[in-house]
Write a protein that holds these residues in place. Structure first.
Motif, PDB file in Angstrom:
ATOM      1  N   LEU A   1     -73.566 -82.584  43.437  1.00  0.00           N
ATOM      2  CA  LEU A   1     -72.103 -82.599  43.427  1.00  0.00           C
ATOM      3  C   LEU A   1     -71.559 -81.695  42.330  1.00  0.00           C
ATOM      4  CD1 LEU A   1     -71.517 -86.447  43.829  1.00  0.00           C
ATOM      5  CD2 LEU A   1     -70.887 -84.698  45.520  1.00  0.00           C
ATOM      6  N   THR A   2     -72.144 -81.785  41.157  1.00  0.00           N
ATOM      7  CA  THR A   2     -71.676 -81.005  40.019  1.00  0.00           C
ATOM      8  C   THR A   2     -71.929 -79.511  40.239  1.00  0.00           C
ATOM      9  OG1 THR A   2     -72.088 -82.898  38.604  1.00  0.00           O
ATOM     10  CG2 THR A   2     -71.769 -80.802  37.502  1.00  0.00           C
ATOM     11  N   TYR A   3     -73.070 -79.166  40.798  1.00  0.00           N
ATOM     12  CA  TYR A   3     -73.333 -77.761  41.116  1.00  0.00           C
ATOM     13  C   TYR A   3     -72.320 -77.233  42.115  1.00  0.00           C
ATOM     14  CZ  TYR A   3     -77.627 -76.664  38.617  1.00  0.00           C
ATOM     15  OH  TYR A   3     -78.546 -76.361  37.646  1.00  0.00           O
ATOM     16  N   ALA A   4     -72.035 -77.998  43.161  1.00  0.00           N
ATOM     17  CA  ALA A   4     -71.085 -77.540  44.185  1.00  0.00           C
ATOM     18  C   ALA A   4     -69.695 -77.346  43.578  1.00  0.00           C
ATOM     19  CB  ALA A   4     -71.033 -78.542  45.337  1.00  0.00           C
ATOM     20  N   GLY A   5     -69.218 -78.326  42.827  1.00  0.00           N
ATOM     21  CA  GLY A   5     -67.901 -78.211  42.204  1.00  0.00           C
ATOM     22  C   GLY A   5     -67.845 -77.119  41.154  1.00  0.00           C
ATOM     23  N   GLY A   6     -68.886 -77.023  40.338  1.00  0.00           N
ATOM     24  CA  GLY A   6     -68.927 -76.006  39.292  1.00  0.00           C
ATOM     25  C   GLY A   6     -68.986 -74.601  39.850  1.00  0.00           C
TER      26      GLY A   6
END
Length: 143
Positions: free
Chosen positions: A68-73
């Motif tokens: 999730l964090t990779y996608a948002g970042g």
């Protein structure tokens, strides 16, 4: 185009390599794109199981959180952290590989919302084992 020619994926892999817990569990960043798609993989090992022989829920949750964090970042193109997330476990993770595929569904200047499907692969077949959604926040000055 090979993975080495993709600067977004190369940067993502460098970030993953700098995360001691990710290195400990053996996570791999298989895909990352600037449009907010990410795929993390984790080979299943016996030392990551709980007492019933399933992959520990905390490990499933970790992979979803990081995807999730990779996608948002990637979509925001700034340093970020997870602000919050929710996960639903659908079936025990029993197999040889855990795969978390996440996508950013909304992006602003300060935060993004992403969703993630987590699959477990066994005998070449993928089955959905968890779904997650989270808010990814831009790291502020002094954070």
């Amino acid at each position: 185009m090979g993975d080495h020619a993709d600067p977004v994926l190369a940067h993502g892999r460098a970030v993953l390599a700098s995360q001691p817990f990710s290195v400990l569990v053996g996570a791999e960043l298989a895909a990352l794109s600037a449009d907010g798609h990410a795929e993390l993989r984790l080979p299943l090992r016996q030392d990551l199981q709980q007492q019933h022989g399933f992959l520990h829920g905390g490990v499933v949750s970790y992979l979803a959180d990081n995807a999730l964090t990779y996608a948002g970042g990637a979509a925001m193109a700034v340093p970020v952290v997870t602000s919050e997330y929710k996960i639903n476990y659908l079936r025990p993770a029993i197999g040889d590989l855990l795969i978390a595929r996440a996508e950013c569904v909304s992006r602003g200047r300060q935060q993004a919302v992403a969703r993630c499907d987590v699959f477990v692969r066994k005998d070449g077949e993928e089955k959905l084992c968890a779904v997650a959604q989270g808010t990814i926040a831009r790291l502020g000055e002094g954070s």
